[in-house]
Design a protein around this motif. Structure first.
Motif: not given
Length: 164
Positions: A69-96
């Motif tokens: 139940n913990k929340t983590y912030e990941v700073e975007p590499e560009s201006s505005y967070p726009h999209c997110a997706a998890f890998s099928r093995d639940n190991q990685v999240v991709w952020f745009n």
């Protein structure tokens, strides 16, 4: 569990409980928002339902570990967070995150998110696309961008094919 993303907010609905994930209720009160209309709101759940990722134009990338139940912030590499997706093995999240019709996509290993130092940078997978949709297939993450192209990027950052 149901994850509801609308222009009025991102909500987690479980049994008889509704929790607003974004914008944070304290932000609504602090900044005296008249409404919670989100620009570029997005939300996704990992395949094992342990992780939830979300964001909008007015936020960082955010990840909730439902196990702790913990929340983590990941700073975007560009201006505005726009999209997110998890890998099928639940190991990685991709952020745009985008800026106009361009953007930057990063890959965040979920095992490392707990120990991340603020100055550490996540691997950049793409530095061109404003991403509207992502889904992982065996070869890698298929990305759909603002120009109507589809292409696949593997976890090492190599691009395979481009269609559009």
């Amino acid at each position: 569990m149901l994850l509801l993303q609308s222009r009025y907010g991102i909500y987690l609905i479980e049994q008889e409980q509704v929790t607003i994930l974004h914008p944070d209720a304290s932000e609504i009160q602090e900044y005296e928002y008249e409404d919670t209309q989100l620009a570029m709101g997005h939300a996704t759940v990992s395949y094992d339902e342990r992780w939830i990722a979300w964001g909008s134009q007015m936020s960082s990338h955010t990840v909730l570990d439902r196990e702790s139940n913990k929340t983590y912030e990941v700073e975007p590499e560009s201006s505005y967070p726009h999209c997110a997706a998890f890998s099928r093995d639940n190991q990685v999240v991709w952020f745009n995150a985008c800026h106009f019709y361009n953007g930057v996509t990063i890959q965040v290993p979920l095992a490392n998110i707990l120990d991340r130092k603020q100055e550490e940078e996540w691997p950049i997978m793409d530095e061109n696309a404003r991403v509207y949709a992502m889904v992982e297939i065996e070869a890698g993450m298929v990305i759909g961008d603002a120009y109507g192209y589809l292409y696949c990027i593997n976890r090492e950052g190599q691009t395979f094919g481009r269609y559009g």
